[in-house]
Motif scaffolding. Sequence first.
Motif, PDB file in Angstrom:
ATOM      1  N   ILE A   1       0.836  -1.207   0.000  1.00  0.00           N
ATOM      2  CA  ILE A   1       0.000   0.000   0.000  1.00  0.00           C
ATOM      3  C   ILE A   1       0.870   1.257   0.000  1.00  0.00           C
ATOM      4  CG2 ILE A   1      -2.007  -1.062   1.085  1.00  0.00           C
ATOM      5  CD1 ILE A   1      -1.052   0.093   3.771  1.00  0.00           C
ATOM      6  N   ASP A   2       2.161   1.070  -0.270  1.00  0.00           N
ATOM      7  CA  ASP A   2       3.050   2.238  -0.332  1.00  0.00           C
ATOM      8  C   ASP A   2       3.259   2.646  -1.793  1.00  0.00           C
ATOM      9  OD1 ASP A   2       4.831   0.398  -1.392  1.00  0.00           O
ATOM     10  OD2 ASP A   2       6.033   0.236   0.443  1.00  0.00           O
ATOM     11  N   ASP A   3       4.343   3.312  -2.092  1.00  0.00           N
ATOM     12  CA  ASP A   3       4.570   3.815  -3.447  1.00  0.00           C
ATOM     13  C   ASP A   3       4.769   2.710  -4.479  1.00  0.00           C
ATOM     14  OD1 ASP A   3       4.312   6.382  -2.591  1.00  0.00           O
ATOM     15  OD2 ASP A   3       6.466   6.790  -2.430  1.00  0.00           O
ATOM     16  N   THR A   4       4.996   1.471  -3.994  1.00  0.00           N
ATOM     17  CA  THR A   4       5.173   0.353  -4.920  1.00  0.00           C
ATOM     18  C   THR A   4       3.859  -0.367  -5.223  1.00  0.00           C
ATOM     19  OG1 THR A   4       5.639  -1.250  -3.162  1.00  0.00           O
ATOM     20  CG2 THR A   4       7.511  -0.001  -4.045  1.00  0.00           C
ATOM     21  N   ALA A   5       2.743   0.134  -4.702  1.00  0.00           N
ATOM     22  CA  ALA A   5       1.451  -0.530  -4.902  1.00  0.00           C
ATOM     23  C   ALA A   5       1.150  -0.673  -6.389  1.00  0.00           C
ATOM     24  CB  ALA A   5       0.335   0.257  -4.215  1.00  0.00           C
ATOM     25  N   PHE A   6       0.732  -1.876  -6.803  1.00  0.00           N
ATOM     26  CA  PHE A   6       0.464  -2.094  -8.224  1.00  0.00           C
ATOM     27  C   PHE A   6      -0.973  -1.736  -8.598  1.00  0.00           C
ATOM     28  CE2 PHE A   6       0.087  -6.157  -5.961  1.00  0.00           C
ATOM     29  CZ  PHE A   6      -1.166  -6.604  -6.330  1.00  0.00           C
ATOM     30  N   VAL A   7      -1.829  -1.479  -7.622  1.00  0.00           N
ATOM     31  CA  VAL A   7      -3.144  -0.866  -7.869  1.00  0.00           C
ATOM     32  C   VAL A   7      -3.068   0.539  -7.296  1.00  0.00           C
ATOM     33  CG1 VAL A   7      -5.615  -0.951  -7.407  1.00  0.00           C
ATOM     34  CG2 VAL A   7      -4.357  -3.076  -7.778  1.00  0.00           C
ATOM     35  N   GLY A   8      -3.173   1.525  -8.169  1.00  0.00           N
ATOM     36  CA  GLY A   8      -2.904   2.901  -7.765  1.00  0.00           C
ATOM     37  C   GLY A   8      -3.673   3.353  -6.542  1.00  0.00           C
ATOM     38  N   GLU A   9      -4.948   3.021  -6.459  1.00  0.00           N
ATOM     39  CA  GLU A   9      -5.777   3.520  -5.357  1.00  0.00           C
ATOM     40  C   GLU A   9      -5.491   2.822  -4.029  1.00  0.00           C
ATOM     41  OE1 GLU A   9      -9.924   3.979  -6.111  1.00  0.00           O
ATOM     42  OE2 GLU A   9      -9.619   5.249  -7.864  1.00  0.00           O
ATOM     43  N   LEU A  10      -4.614   1.802  -4.024  1.00  0.00           N
ATOM     44  CA  LEU A  10      -4.193   1.208  -2.758  1.00  0.00           C
ATOM     45  C   LEU A  10      -3.135   2.040  -2.059  1.00  0.00           C
ATOM     46  CD1 LEU A  10      -3.891  -2.614  -3.600  1.00  0.00           C
ATOM     47  CD2 LEU A  10      -5.746  -1.449  -2.402  1.00  0.00           C
ATOM     48  N   ARG A  11      -2.481   2.937  -2.781  1.00  0.00           N
ATOM     49  CA  ARG A  11      -1.422   3.739  -2.168  1.00  0.00           C
ATOM     50  C   ARG A  11      -1.984   4.573  -1.035  1.00  0.00           C
ATOM     51  NH1 ARG A  11       0.103   5.049  -7.926  1.00  0.00           N
ATOM     52  NH2 ARG A  11       1.587   3.407  -8.498  1.00  0.00           N
ATOM     53  N   GLY A  12      -1.358   4.442   0.124  1.00  0.00           N
ATOM     54  CA  GLY A  12      -1.839   5.166   1.289  1.00  0.00           C
ATOM     55  C   GLY A  12      -3.117   4.605   1.867  1.00  0.00           C
ATOM     56  N   ALA A  13      -3.505   3.412   1.428  1.00  0.00           N
ATOM     57  CA  ALA A  13      -4.737   2.775   1.898  1.00  0.00           C
ATOM     58  C   ALA A  13      -5.947   3.679   1.677  1.00  0.00           C
ATOM     59  CB  ALA A  13      -4.639   2.374   3.373  1.00  0.00           C
ATOM     60  N   GLY A  14      -6.005   4.304   0.479  1.00  0.00           N
ATOM     61  CA  GLY A  14      -7.154   5.140   0.158  1.00  0.00           C
ATOM     62  C   GLY A  14      -8.429   4.327   0.021  1.00  0.00           C
ATOM     63  N   ASP A  15      -9.546   4.996   0.204  1.00  0.00           N
ATOM     64  CA  ASP A  15     -10.836   4.319   0.208  1.00  0.00           C
ATOM     65  C   ASP A  15     -11.146   3.632  -1.125  1.00  0.00           C
ATOM     66  OD1 ASP A  15     -11.631   4.783   2.780  1.00  0.00           O
ATOM     67  OD2 ASP A  15     -12.811   6.571   2.314  1.00  0.00           O
ATOM     68  N   MET A  16     -11.940   2.582  -1.017  1.00  0.00           N
ATOM     69  CA  MET A  16     -12.662   2.038  -2.157  1.00  0.00           C
ATOM     70  C   MET A  16     -14.145   2.228  -1.854  1.00  0.00           C
ATOM     71  SD  MET A  16     -12.449  -2.091  -1.602  1.00  0.00           S
ATOM     72  CE  MET A  16     -13.172  -2.888  -0.145  1.00  0.00           C
ATOM     73  N   VAL A  17     -15.005   1.844  -2.772  1.00  0.00           N
ATOM     74  CA  VAL A  17     -16.442   2.036  -2.612  1.00  0.00           C
ATOM     75  C   VAL A  17     -17.142   0.697  -2.822  1.00  0.00           C
ATOM     76  CG1 VAL A  17     -18.480   3.280  -3.441  1.00  0.00           C
ATOM     77  CG2 VAL A  17     -16.229   4.367  -3.497  1.00  0.00           C
ATOM     78  N   VAL A  18     -18.099   0.392  -1.967  1.00  0.00           N
ATOM     79  CA  VAL A  18     -18.930  -0.802  -2.140  1.00  0.00           C
ATOM     80  C   VAL A  18     -20.332  -0.354  -2.518  1.00  0.00           C
ATOM     81  CG1 VAL A  18     -19.949  -2.814  -0.999  1.00  0.00           C
ATOM     82  CG2 VAL A  18     -17.551  -2.211  -0.576  1.00  0.00           C
ATOM     83  N   VAL A  19     -20.788  -0.813  -3.674  1.00  0.00           N
ATOM     84  CA  VAL A  19     -22.094  -0.423  -4.218  1.00  0.00           C
ATOM     85  C   VAL A  19     -23.102  -1.519  -3.918  1.00  0.00           C
ATOM     86  CG1 VAL A  19     -23.360   0.129  -6.320  1.00  0.00           C
ATOM     87  CG2 VAL A  19     -21.014   0.933  -6.031  1.00  0.00           C
ATOM     88  N   PRO A  20     -24.158  -1.240  -3.143  1.00  0.00           N
ATOM     89  CA  PRO A  20     -25.118  -2.290  -2.800  1.00  0.00           C
ATOM     90  C   PRO A  20     -25.827  -2.859  -4.029  1.00  0.00           C
ATOM     91  CG  PRO A  20     -25.374  -0.380  -1.349  1.00  0.00           C
ATOM     92  CD  PRO A  20     -24.469   0.033  -2.465  1.00  0.00           C
ATOM     93  N   ASP A  21     -25.956  -4.170  -4.056  1.00  0.00           N
ATOM     94  CA  ASP A  21     -26.757  -4.868  -5.058  1.00  0.00           C
ATOM     95  C   ASP A  21     -28.101  -5.173  -4.402  1.00  0.00           C
ATOM     96  OD1 ASP A  21     -28.045  -6.693  -6.686  1.00  0.00           O
ATOM     97  OD2 ASP A  21     -26.279  -7.934  -7.062  1.00  0.00           O
ATOM     98  N   LEU A  22     -29.121  -4.412  -4.753  1.00  0.00           N
ATOM     99  CA  LEU A  22     -30.404  -4.531  -4.053  1.00  0.00           C
ATOM    100  C   LEU A  22     -31.079  -5.868  -4.302  1.00  0.00           C
ATOM    101  CD1 LEU A  22     -31.901  -0.943  -4.336  1.00  0.00           C
ATOM    102  CD2 LEU A  22     -30.273  -1.910  -2.703  1.00  0.00           C
ATOM    103  N   GLY A  23     -30.628  -6.607  -5.300  1.00  0.00           N
ATOM    104  CA  GLY A  23     -31.167  -7.942  -5.497  1.00  0.00           C
ATOM    105  C   GLY A  23     -30.784  -8.909  -4.397  1.00  0.00           C
ATOM    106  N   THR A  24     -29.831  -8.522  -3.545  1.00  0.00           N
ATOM    107  CA  THR A  24     -29.414  -9.383  -2.434  1.00  0.00           C
ATOM    108  C   THR A  24     -30.019  -8.950  -1.100  1.00  0.00           C
ATOM    109  OG1 THR A  24     -27.435  -8.091  -1.888  1.00  0.00           O
ATOM    110  CG2 THR A  24     -27.210  -9.768  -3.622  1.00  0.00           C
TER     111      THR A  24
END
Length: 498
Positions: free
Chosen positions: A95-118
């Motif tokens: 989660i540092d500067d070597t993170a291979f997914v850009g938005e993991l750097r610095g442990a930045g947020d992700m978003v969870v979108v509810p699936d109302l079918g569940t």
Amino acid sequence: MKRDDRGESGATASGMGAGTSTRPGAVTSGAGDPAAVLAAARTVSVVHVLYGDPHGIARSKALSPGAFADALQDGVDFSPGPLVFDTGHAIAVSIDDTAFVGELRGAGDMVVVPDLGTWTVTESGGRRVGWVIGDERLRGGDPHPLSSRRVLHETVRRAARHGWTPVIGIELEFYLLRRLHEHYAGTPGGFGVQGLPEPVAVIDGGYQFNSTRLLEAALDLLTPLWEPLEALGARLRTVEHESGPGQLEITFAPQDALAAADTVLLLRTWLKCFTRPHGLHVSFMGLPAVDHGDPSGWHLHQSGLRADGTPWFAGGADGELGPEGRSYVAGLVRRAADFALLSNGTVNAYHRFAPEHALSPTRLGWAREDRGALIRVADGGAPHSVHAENRVGDPTANPYLYIAAQISSGVEGVVDALPLGPEARRPQQEGESLPRDLGEAVERFESSKAARELVGHDLHRALVELKRSEWNRFTEAAGEFHHGRVSEWEACEYSDEY
């Protein structure tokens, strides 16, 4: 449960969230009725918005009904921690500067979108709780590259392009155990180390297969789960007592692939949560740390429908596989070793893969009505219902990745018109061996082009790093892996959470 095919949760980019959010709107009409869900949400105390992490464990936030209403516009912000921690809470993905997914750097947020079918509601101890599974997304709205549910969405869509709808039947084994203390009695762990698990004991002596006496004692605890599961489209078929002490098996009627994976995620979560107030503990470990335990498995029953609704597994003769069914089974056999990490993702899962367990597979192959084979071709006494049962899985497997791996393997076999080899007469002695431990499974998965294409480059790399971290910590603490001997490290690592 009917799903639309417009992507994870059927999300569209029309409309923007409320407040300062710049994310695409989370609600879709195809996944469920937002008005009906919001009305139901006003009758519960909290709403769990959850997703399955790479290990297959449910991670959630509990929202007030008002906050949940906002989440339908904006999604729910989550730390990406569960995507980068191994099973012992060690950071295994950078989660540092070597993170291979850009938005993991610095442990930045992700978003969870509810699936109302569940959306579904449980009631326990007089408390009503709402539950909804979501899809992990990057902050800009794109599917998260480390999302497991994304992989299954994509796999189902690929099958649909060939005119096929996968049909999945769940057969899951687990242990019902008795907690020895009313309150928490384990010891805390830390980053990269799990503390001692809570002490438990068996609830019965076992080794009376299909005993009515032993089964009846457990049914009252399971019954409250059937209604919320049925709201998801999961129809209970059977419950039975297996051989081990307190070992149960549950099966559900066939479902579409995504619904089946969602069912397993919620079933495992609810069993762990709702038995605890009754002084009980549920373990999905392949071999729990109890005396006289017998391994548990997750057997995945598979078939499919054509676009016109007709089954395509069966052949002209009763109980025989048709050409497509034979190639599907050949695909399962071909990729079983490559994808072993997705069906058996823990150190503990590999205790089943030993010759002394005659009904657990150890080698690649298939056979009719032989539970010692990797792939059992069965019809349950109804020849038109012929299907494949893959007996490789561990009950802790990530349901999205396990099911996706099966569908991908089988469909690839059909597309390639892969010929099915001869039926194994001695399944435990014929054919290539499956990986015998987690270390071998990681190496096979890492080198597999098919595995990388299935889950995507980023998730492939993440799974290798997560599981190699887990395996390395095991070998440093416990040395070699011994089949049938559950180490103290395994008991600490898996007993409470799995």
